[in-house]
Scaffold this active site. Structure first.
Site, PDB file in Angstrom:
ATOM      1  N   HIS A  33      39.889  51.716  38.515  1.00 11.22           N
ATOM      2  CA  HIS A  33      39.310  50.685  37.652  1.00 11.22           C
ATOM      3  C   HIS A  33      40.394  49.741  37.127  1.00 11.22           C
ATOM      4  CE1 HIS A  33      37.498  49.506  33.621  1.00 11.22           C
ATOM      5  NE2 HIS A  33      36.580  49.113  34.466  1.00 11.22           N
ATOM      6  N   GLU A  60      39.550  48.337  42.394  1.00 13.82           N
ATOM      7  CA  GLU A  60      38.635  47.316  41.871  1.00 13.82           C
ATOM      8  C   GLU A  60      39.299  45.956  41.627  1.00 13.82           C
ATOM      9  OE1 GLU A  60      37.475  47.340  37.793  1.00 13.82           O
ATOM     10  OE2 GLU A  60      35.417  46.802  38.241  1.00 13.82           O
ATOM     11  N   ASP A  62      38.074  42.488  39.450  1.00 11.54           N
ATOM     12  CA  ASP A  62      37.148  41.627  38.707  1.00 11.54           C
ATOM     13  C   ASP A  62      37.561  40.188  38.997  1.00 11.54           C
ATOM     14  OD1 ASP A  62      35.657  43.638  37.262  1.00 11.54           O
ATOM     15  OD2 ASP A  62      37.438  43.969  36.045  1.00 11.54           O
ATOM     16  N   HIS A  75      39.803  40.597  34.201  1.00 12.36           N
ATOM     17  CA  HIS A  75      38.550  41.215  33.752  1.00 12.36           C
ATOM     18  C   HIS A  75      37.565  40.256  33.097  1.00 12.36           C
ATOM     19  CE1 HIS A  75      35.941  43.561  30.994  1.00 12.36           C
ATOM     20  NE2 HIS A  75      35.780  44.245  32.101  1.00 12.36           N
ATOM     21  N   GLU A 166      34.159  42.548  41.884  1.00 12.34           N
ATOM     22  CA  GLU A 166      33.020  42.234  40.998  1.00 12.34           C
ATOM     23  C   GLU A 166      32.943  40.736  40.742  1.00 12.34           C
ATOM     24  OE1 GLU A 166      32.859  44.255  37.144  1.00 12.34           O
ATOM     25  OE2 GLU A 166      31.387  42.782  36.424  1.00 12.34           O
TER      26      GLU A 166
HETATM   27  O1  G3P Z   1      32.630  47.218  37.161  1.00 10.28           O
HETATM   28  C1  G3P Z   1      32.502  48.520  36.706  1.00 10.28           C
HETATM   29  C2  G3P Z   1      33.075  48.520  35.360  1.00 10.28           C
HETATM   30  O2  G3P Z   1      34.321  47.920  35.497  1.00 10.28           O
HETATM   31  C3  G3P Z   1      32.174  47.714  34.509  1.00 10.28           C
HETATM   32  O3  G3P Z   1      32.758  47.452  33.397  1.00 10.28           O
HETATM   33  O4  G3P Z   1      33.436  45.704  31.942  1.00 10.28           O
HETATM   34  O5  G3P Z   1      35.142  47.170  33.001  1.00 10.28           O
HETATM   35  O6  G3P Z   1      33.972  45.421  34.350  1.00 10.28           O
HETATM   36  P1  G3P Z   1      33.897  46.377  33.176  1.00 10.28           P
HETATM   37 CA    CA Z   2      34.507  45.649  36.661  1.00 10.05          CA
END
Ligand code: G3P
Ligand code: CA
Length: 324
Positions: A33, A60, A62, A75, A166
Site C-alpha cells: 500500500h 500500489e 494512487d 495519494h 487507483e
Molecule cells: O486503494 C486501497 C486503499 O488504498 C484505499 O484507501 O485512501 O489509502 O487510497 P486509500
Molecule cells: Ca489507494
C-alpha cells in the site's frame, strides 16, 4: 442447431473467464500500500523499490494528473501533507488554502521535497514511529517512471510483481477538464497491461467511473470497486456487473464483538457468492484499531473471515504471516 452451438460457445467463454480469474487470483494476495510506506515516505520510488524486495504480489499507485497531464503517483489531489510545497510555492494555494497537484507542471512538481505524511495545519507527523519527517531526499514521480522501475526490477530480480493503480477522484478531474482515466489506461496499455492476465488490477472508489471503464472504455483489466461505507455495498449485484472484486475498508467486514471474538457482517460471503474477490484495506502494524495486536488483525481478516487480499503498509509482515 445454431442456438445449441451459440449456447456451447457461451458456456466455453464463461468457463474461460472463470479460469482466467481463478489462475490469476488463486492465492491470497498482498498489496504493498503506497509501497513499503511503513518504512519509507509513501509513494516514493525508494518505498516502491523496498516493497519490491519484500515480495508482495502487487505494488500500489494512487494517480492524480499534473497541470500538463502527467499522471503523478500521489495519494491525494493535494500536495501539502507530503511535500514542502507551502515553502517553495507559498502563493500557489487555492482559496481553501490547499495546494493542488493539478495546478503545477511536472517540472515544478519535481522541484518539491517529499516527506513522511504530516498534518498541514500543525506540521505534526501522522505515524510517529515511521521515517522521520523532513529527512532524506525524496521526489515525486510519474506513473511511467514507476512502471519502468517495477518492470526493471522484475527483470533484474527474476520476479513478476504486479501493479495496482487507483484512479483518484475522477469527478474532480472531469470538473477541471482533465481526462485522467483515459490517459492512465493508454499508459497501462502501452506498457503491456491489457487484460486480466497481465498482473494489473485497476481500482477506483467511484462506481460510475469504474463501470464506464468496463463498458464505454472497454477495458479488459481486473477491476476492483473500492468501498468505505454501508451505502457503497448496498448493491453488490450492480458492482459484480462490471467489477471482478471489491476493496472494502476492513471495518465494513467487522460487526460486533461477542465474548471478545469478532462477529462479521455478511459482506465477504455475499461478495464471494457473486464471484467477487475481496481485497481489504489497510493493514498497519502501527494502527490496528479494533484489534489488540497486528497479529490478531491478520488472523481475523485473512484467515477467520477469509478475505482474498490485503493492502498493507508493511508488506514484509503480511507476506511472512501468509507464508507461515
Ligand atoms: O486503494 C486501497 C486503499 O488504498 C484505499 O484507501 O485512501 O489509502 O487510497 P486509500
Ligand atoms: Ca489507494
Amino acid at each position: 442447431m445454431k442456438s445449441i452451438l451459440l449456447f456451447l460457445i457461451g458456456l466455453l467463454s464463461i468457463s474461460n473467464n472463470a479460469q482466467i480469474k481463478e489462475s490469476y487470483m488463486s492465492t491470497k494476495i498482498v498489496v504493498a500500500h503506497r509501497g513499503a510506506s511503513g518504512y519509507l515516505p509513501e509513494h516514493t520510488l525508494e518505498s516502491k523499490a523496498m516493497a519490491h524486495a519484500m515480495n508482495p504480489h502487487f505494488i500500489e499507485q494512487d494517480l492524480v494528473l499534473s497541470k500538463d497531464n502527467v499522471p503523478i503517483v500521489i495519494h491525494d489531489i493535494y500536495l501539502d501533507d507530503v511535500t514542502d510545497v507551502a515553502l517553495k510555492f507559498p502563493k500557489r494555494n487555492r482559496q481553501d488554502n490547499r495546494f493542488y497537484v493539478i495546478d503545477f507542471t511536472f517540472d515544478e512538481l519535481k522541484t518539491l521535497q517529499v516527506t513522511e505524511r504530516f498534518h498541514p495545519k500543525t506540521g505534526e507527523q501522522v505515524y510517529k514511529s515511521r521515517f522521520p519527517k523532513g529527512k532524506g531526499n525524496f521526489k515525486l514521480h510519474s506513473l511511467q517512471e514507476e512502471l519502468e522501475l517495477i518492470l526493471g526490477l522484475n527483470k533484474s530480480a527474476g520476479k513478476n510483481i504486479g501493479i495496482y493503480p487507483e484512479i483518484k477522484e475522477p469527478g474532480f478531474h472531469i470538473k477541471e477538464g482533465k481526462k485522467l482515466t483515459e490517459i492512465v489506461l493508454k499508459i497501462l496499455f502501452d506498457f503491456g497491461y491489457k487484460t486480466k492476465k497481465d498482473n494489473c488490477v485497476l481500482q477506483c472508489f467511484d462506481a460510475k467511473e469504474l463501470e464506464r471503464i468496463r463498458t464505454e472504455l472497454k477495458s479488459e483489466l481486473f477491476l476492483v470497486q473500492l468501498t468505505e461505507f454501508d451505502k457503497d455495498v448496498k448493491n453488490l449485484e450492480y458492482i459484480a456487473s462490471f467489477a471482478d472484486g471489491i476493496g472494502p475498508w476492513y471495518k465494513q467486514i467487522l460487526d460486533k464483538k461477542v465474548n471478545d471474538k469478532w462477529q462479521f457482517t455478511s459482506l465477504v460471503s455475499d461478495a464471494h457468492k457473486l464471484g467477487l474477490k475481496v481485497h481489504t484495506y489497510t493493514f498497519r502494524a502501527d494502527a490496528f484499531d479494533g484489534f489488540s495486536s497486528f497479529e490478531e488483525m491478520m488472523q481475523t481478516l485473512l484467515i477467520d473471515v477469509n478475505v482474498d487480499g490485503a493492502f498493507t503498509d508493511f508488506p514484509d509482515l503480511v507476506v511472512n504471516f501468509l507464508e507461515k
